[in-house]
Design a protein around this motif. Structure first.
Motif, PDB file in Angstrom:
ATOM      1  N   UNK A 100       0.820  -1.229   0.000  1.00 52.79           N
ATOM      2  CA  UNK A 100       0.000   0.000   0.000  1.00 52.79           C
ATOM      3  C   UNK A 100       0.844   1.265   0.000  1.00 52.79           C
ATOM      4  N   UNK A 101       2.010   1.182  -0.602  1.00 52.57           N
ATOM      5  CA  UNK A 101       2.906   2.337  -0.687  1.00 52.57           C
ATOM      6  C   UNK A 101       2.536   3.171  -1.915  1.00 52.57           C
ATOM      7  N   UNK A 102       2.261   4.452  -1.686  1.00 53.35           N
ATOM      8  CA  UNK A 102       1.789   5.309  -2.777  1.00 53.35           C
ATOM      9  C   UNK A 102       2.818   5.431  -3.900  1.00 53.35           C
ATOM     10  N   UNK A 103       4.060   5.627  -3.555  1.00 44.89           N
ATOM     11  CA  UNK A 103       5.082   5.785  -4.586  1.00 44.89           C
ATOM     12  C   UNK A 103       5.204   4.531  -5.441  1.00 44.89           C
ATOM     13  N   UNK A 104       5.072   3.398  -4.798  1.00 44.57           N
ATOM     14  CA  UNK A 104       5.138   2.125  -5.530  1.00 44.57           C
ATOM     15  C   UNK A 104       3.970   2.032  -6.512  1.00 44.57           C
ATOM     16  N   UNK A 105       2.766   2.365  -6.041  1.00 51.29           N
ATOM     17  CA  UNK A 105       1.599   2.306  -6.921  1.00 51.29           C
ATOM     18  C   UNK A 105       1.714   3.287  -8.077  1.00 51.29           C
ATOM     19  N   UNK A 106       2.252   4.469  -7.816  1.00 49.74           N
ATOM     20  CA  UNK A 106       2.441   5.455  -8.882  1.00 49.74           C
ATOM     21  C   UNK A 106       3.450   4.961  -9.919  1.00 49.74           C
ATOM     22  N   UNK A 107       4.487   4.271  -9.470  1.00 48.66           N
ATOM     23  CA  UNK A 107       5.471   3.728 -10.411  1.00 48.66           C
ATOM     24  C   UNK A 107       4.833   2.700 -11.330  1.00 48.66           C
ATOM     25  N   UNK A 108       3.918   1.885 -10.785  1.00 47.08           N
ATOM     26  CA  UNK A 108       3.213   0.916 -11.625  1.00 47.08           C
ATOM     27  C   UNK A 108       2.337   1.653 -12.639  1.00 47.08           C
ATOM     28  N   UNK A 109       1.606   2.668 -12.167  1.00 48.89           N
ATOM     29  CA  UNK A 109       0.695   3.414 -13.029  1.00 48.89           C
ATOM     30  C   UNK A 109       1.432   4.089 -14.181  1.00 48.89           C
TER      31      UNK A 109
END
Length: 333
Positions: A100-109
Motif C-alpha cells: 500500500x505504498x503510494x510511490x510504488x503504486x504510482x510507479x506501476x501506473x
C-alpha cells in the motif's frame, strides 16, 4: 539435436507458418489444427524460443498482478482466477506486492516498474482520481477496487456501499438493534469509507442512531479484530447485539475474542464479515459474509488488459461493477 519448428510441422502435417501461428497464439487457426500442432510439440518435446518470439511480437507474454499484500486473504483469492484467466489467453502472471505504498503504486501506473511485462492489473489503495493523468498512455493497465481514475484508465470494482447497506438491512431484519461497525476508519482509504457509508445508511434507514461507542477502530487483520473486541469487552461499555466487521480477517479475530469471553455467537451477538474467504465457511459457527464475484472481477480485468495489449477492443465498458451476494451462515441466523 534440438527439435525445430520444421520437425513439428512435418509431424503435424502442416506448414511451418501454421506452427508459428500456434506458437504465437494467433486466433485464426482451426481448433483441430491447433490441437494437432500442440500434440506434435508435446510428443517431440519442442520448446519455443521465448526470447525470439518476444522480439518479433514486441511482447513478453508476461503480465503483472499488483496487490498490496497477502495478509488479507481476498488478494490471494483474487490471484487464483486472474492466473487462470490469463493462462487461458497465453499469459504468465508475475505477482508484485506494494504494501500500500503510494510511490510504488504510482510507479506501476506510470510504467516505471514494468519494462518486462506487457501490462498490469493493480489493486490500488492509495491512488487519487487525478493520478489518472499521470498514467503512461502506451502501457496497458486495469485497476481493481473502488478508486476510479480520471482519464482512460479501465476499472473493475466491487459495490462496497451497496453490499454494506445489505449487511445492515440483514442484521436489522433479524431483530438486532445495537449494531457495531468493527474496523471503522473515517480517514482511511476509499474501500473503508464506502463500506462505512453503506452500513451507516442502513442503520439510519432502520430508524436507529449510530452509537459512537460502537464505531470501533481496528487493524484489518485477525489480530486487529481480536484486540479491538478484547478492549471493548474490558471497557465496561454496553455490548452490541450485532457486529459488522469490515473484512473477514477482522471478523474471525473478533469471533475468537468473543468465544474466549464466553459470548455466544449468534445467540448474544450476530457477526458478519466481508470478502467470503474460504475460512468463512469452516469457522465455528460458520461466518456470514459478503461474497463479491471475484471470478467476474478476474475475468473482466484480464479481458480488459488483453484488449489493450492486442489493440482489439470488444466494445466492453471501461468501468465495470461486479455483483455480490450476502452468504448468510450460522453466525447471524
Amino acid at each position: 539435436m534440438a527439435v525445430s519448428m520444421h520437425d513439428v510441422a512435418r509431424a503435424a502435417g502442416v506448414s511451418q507458418r501454421t506452427v508459428s501461428n500456434v506458437v504465437n497464439n494467433y486466433e485464426h487457426v482451426r481448433p483441430e489444427t491447433r490441437q494437432r500442432v500442440l500434440d506434435a510439440m508435446a510428443m517431440l518435446g519442442y520448446v519455443p524460443n521465448a526470447a525470439a518470439r518476444s522480439l518479433r511480437s514486441a511482447r513478453t507474454g508476461l503480465i503483472a498482478l499488483v496487490v498490496p499484500d497477502f495478509r488479507a486473504r481476498i488478494f490471494a483469492d483474487l490471484a487464483d482466477p486472474v492466473v487462470r484467466e490469463a493462462g487461458a489467453l497465453g499469459y504468465t502472471v508475475l505477482i508484485e506486492l506494494t504494501e500500500s505504498d503510494r510511490e510504488h503504486e504510482l510507479q506501476v501506473l506510470t510504467g516505471g516498474r514494468n519494462q518486462l511485462t506487457d501490462g498490469a492489473i493493480m489493486m490500488a489503495m492509495t491512488l487519487r482520481p487525478d493520478d489518472g493523468q499521470r498514467r503512461r498512455a502506451d502501457y496497458p493497465i486495469v485497476l481493481m477496487g473502488d478508486q476510479v481514475l480520471e482519464g482512460q484508465v479501465c476499472h473493475v470494482g466491487i459495490p462496497n456501499r451497496e453490499a454494506s447497506l445489505a449487511v445492515a438491512r440483514h442484521l436489522v431484519d433479524t431483530g438486532r438493534r445495537r449494531l457495531m461497525l468493527l474496523g471503522y476508519d473515517p480517514d482511511g482509504g476509499l474501500t473503508a469509507r464506502m463500506r462505512a457509508r453503506g452500513f451507516l445508511e442502513g442503520v439510519a434507514q432502520a430508524g436507529l442512531s449510530a452509537d459512537e461507542t460502537l464505531l470501533v477502530r481496528a487493524d484489518w487483520t485477525r489480530e486487529g479484530g481480536r484486540q479491538a473486541i478484547e478492549r471493548h469487552l474490558g471497557s465496561g461499555l454496553p455490548m452490541p447485539d450485532a457486529i459488522f466487521a469490515m473484512n473477514d480477517s477482522i471478523a474471525l479475530g473478533a469471533l475468537r475474542a468473543l468465544q474466549a469471553r464466553g459470548v455466544r455467537v449468534p445467540k448474544e451477538v450476530a457477526l458478519v464479515g466481508f470478502d467470503d474467504v474460504e475460512e468463512a465457511g469452516y469457522s465455528t459457527p460458520s461466518l456470514t459474509s459478503v461474497s463479491p464475484d471475484v471470478e467476474s472481477m478476474a475475468a473482466n480485468a484480464v479481458a480488459m488488459l488483453h484488449e489493450q495489449i492486442t489493440g482489439k477492443p470488444s466494445g466492453r465498458k471501461p468501468h465495470i461493477m461486479v455483483d455480490f451476494h450476502l452468504k448468510v451462515r450460522e453466525s447471524s441466523q
